[in-house]
Motif scaffolding. Structure first.
Motif, PDB file in Angstrom:
ATOM      1  N   GLU A  11       0.836  -1.199   0.000  1.00 23.25           N
ATOM      2  CA  GLU A  11       0.000   0.000   0.000  1.00 23.25           C
ATOM      3  C   GLU A  11       0.867   1.244   0.000  1.00 23.25           C
ATOM      4  OE1 GLU A  11      -2.376  -0.220   3.618  1.00 23.25           O
ATOM      5  OE2 GLU A  11      -0.965   1.087   4.659  1.00 23.25           O
ATOM      6  N   ALA A  12       0.271   2.341  -0.460  1.00 23.19           N
ATOM      7  CA  ALA A  12       0.921   3.647  -0.420  1.00 23.19           C
ATOM      8  C   ALA A  12      -0.172   4.701  -0.479  1.00 23.19           C
ATOM      9  CB  ALA A  12       1.909   3.829  -1.572  1.00 23.19           C
ATOM     10  N   GLY A  13      -0.036   5.724   0.351  1.00 21.37           N
ATOM     11  CA  GLY A  13      -1.063   6.743   0.420  1.00 21.37           C
ATOM     12  C   GLY A  13      -1.016   7.763  -0.693  1.00 21.37           C
ATOM     13  N   ALA A  14       0.042   7.712  -1.506  1.00 20.35           N
ATOM     14  CA  ALA A  14       0.168   8.654  -2.615  1.00 20.35           C
ATOM     15  C   ALA A  14       0.765   7.943  -3.812  1.00 20.35           C
ATOM     16  CB  ALA A  14       1.051   9.845  -2.217  1.00 20.35           C
ATOM     17  N   LEU A  15       0.265   8.271  -4.977  1.00 19.77           N
ATOM     18  CA  LEU A  15       0.802   7.694  -6.206  1.00 19.77           C
ATOM     19  C   LEU A  15       2.238   8.173  -6.414  1.00 19.77           C
ATOM     20  CD1 LEU A  15      -2.307   8.182  -8.511  1.00 19.77           C
ATOM     21  CD2 LEU A  15      -1.430   6.000  -7.641  1.00 19.77           C
ATOM     22  N   GLY A  16       3.096   7.286  -6.880  1.00 17.22           N
ATOM     23  CA  GLY A  16       4.470   7.658  -7.179  1.00 17.22           C
ATOM     24  C   GLY A  16       5.420   7.539  -6.014  1.00 17.22           C
ATOM     25  N   LEU A  17       4.908   7.231  -4.820  1.00 21.00           N
ATOM     26  CA  LEU A  17       5.769   7.056  -3.655  1.00 21.00           C
ATOM     27  C   LEU A  17       5.786   5.587  -3.248  1.00 21.00           C
ATOM     28  CD1 LEU A  17       4.929  10.144  -1.407  1.00 21.00           C
ATOM     29  CD2 LEU A  17       6.889   9.822  -2.916  1.00 21.00           C
TER      30      LEU A  17
END
Length: 224
Positions: A11-17
């Motif tokens: 999971e990641a809360g922001a695209l690209g990170l």
């Protein structure tokens, strides 16, 4: 139900990170424990104590006049409350611990640790400020639902990686799954993660109850 293991990169809360962490999520019921050790009893006790603390905060908010919280948590809030034990990797170029975001729920409690380097940081007028608390204390912040219900702030924050691996226990208290989402201002629609799209594309029509909305949010941040 968001119970069980969270693999690295899931999971990641922001695209690209890219987030260099793995974790294990558990609650009052429905858990899939991977251990047969005393750790389970310790974590179950911690979750129960954090749930009681969160409920006390809600009681104080209602006593202070936040009437929208009067009926928020009499149903399945205890069953929906979620603890997540994160294992953050040591610093690695191109990775972060947790992407900048606001928390979706009612209240978040973070158990403070004494590991140097990696840390929880809050946005302070455009500058990142490290959270400071004695070891073992609780760092509390209002979530997006609290911001909507009480017309208060849901702090923008992130986790940065340090020179050493570290563990972090984070507790999320949510309203009952059938609780309606309070109306939002234009500013809240722009700034609160629960109302923003955290995937490449999202439905133009958002669910109107907390349980349905947060289920859609988990799908948005999934990167598996």
């Amino acid at each position: 139900s968001q119970r069980g293991s969270l693999p690295r990169g899931a999971e990641a809360g922001a695209l690209g990170l890219r987030e260099a962490k793995e974790g294990f999520a558990f609650g009052a019921t429905g858990n899939r424990w991977p251990w047969r050790t005393s750790a389970r009893a310790v974590l179950e006790t911690a979750h129960a104590n954090l749930t009681r603390a969160a409920r006390r905060v809600v009681e104080l908010a209602v006593a202070a006049g936040v009437t929208r919280l009067e009926d928020c948590c009499a149903g399945d809030a205890t069953e929906e409350a979620l603890s997540r034990l994160f294992a953050y990797d040591a610093y690695e170029e191109g990775f972060t611990g947790s992407s900048p975001h606001t928390d979706w729920g009612l209240l978040t409690l973070v158990v403070a640790d004494d590991v140097a380097g990696g840390s929880l940081e809050f946005d302070d007028g455009g500058a990142w400020r490290k959270a400071s608390a004695p070891t073992g204390a609780l760092i509390a912040n209002a979530g997006d639902f609290m911001a909507l219900a009480a017309d208060t702030a849901s702090p923008f924050h992130r986790v940065v990686l340090g020179p050493e691996k570290r563990l972090s226990l984070v507790f999320f208290f949510y309203p009952d799954s059938q609780t309606p989402i309070p109306p939002a201002t234009e500013s809240q629609r722009r700034t609160l993660s629960i109302l923003k799209c955290q995937a490449e594309s999202c439905s133009a029509v958002r669910p109107d109850t907390f349980g349905a909305l947060i289920a859609s949010k988990w799908r948005e941040v999934s990167r598996s």
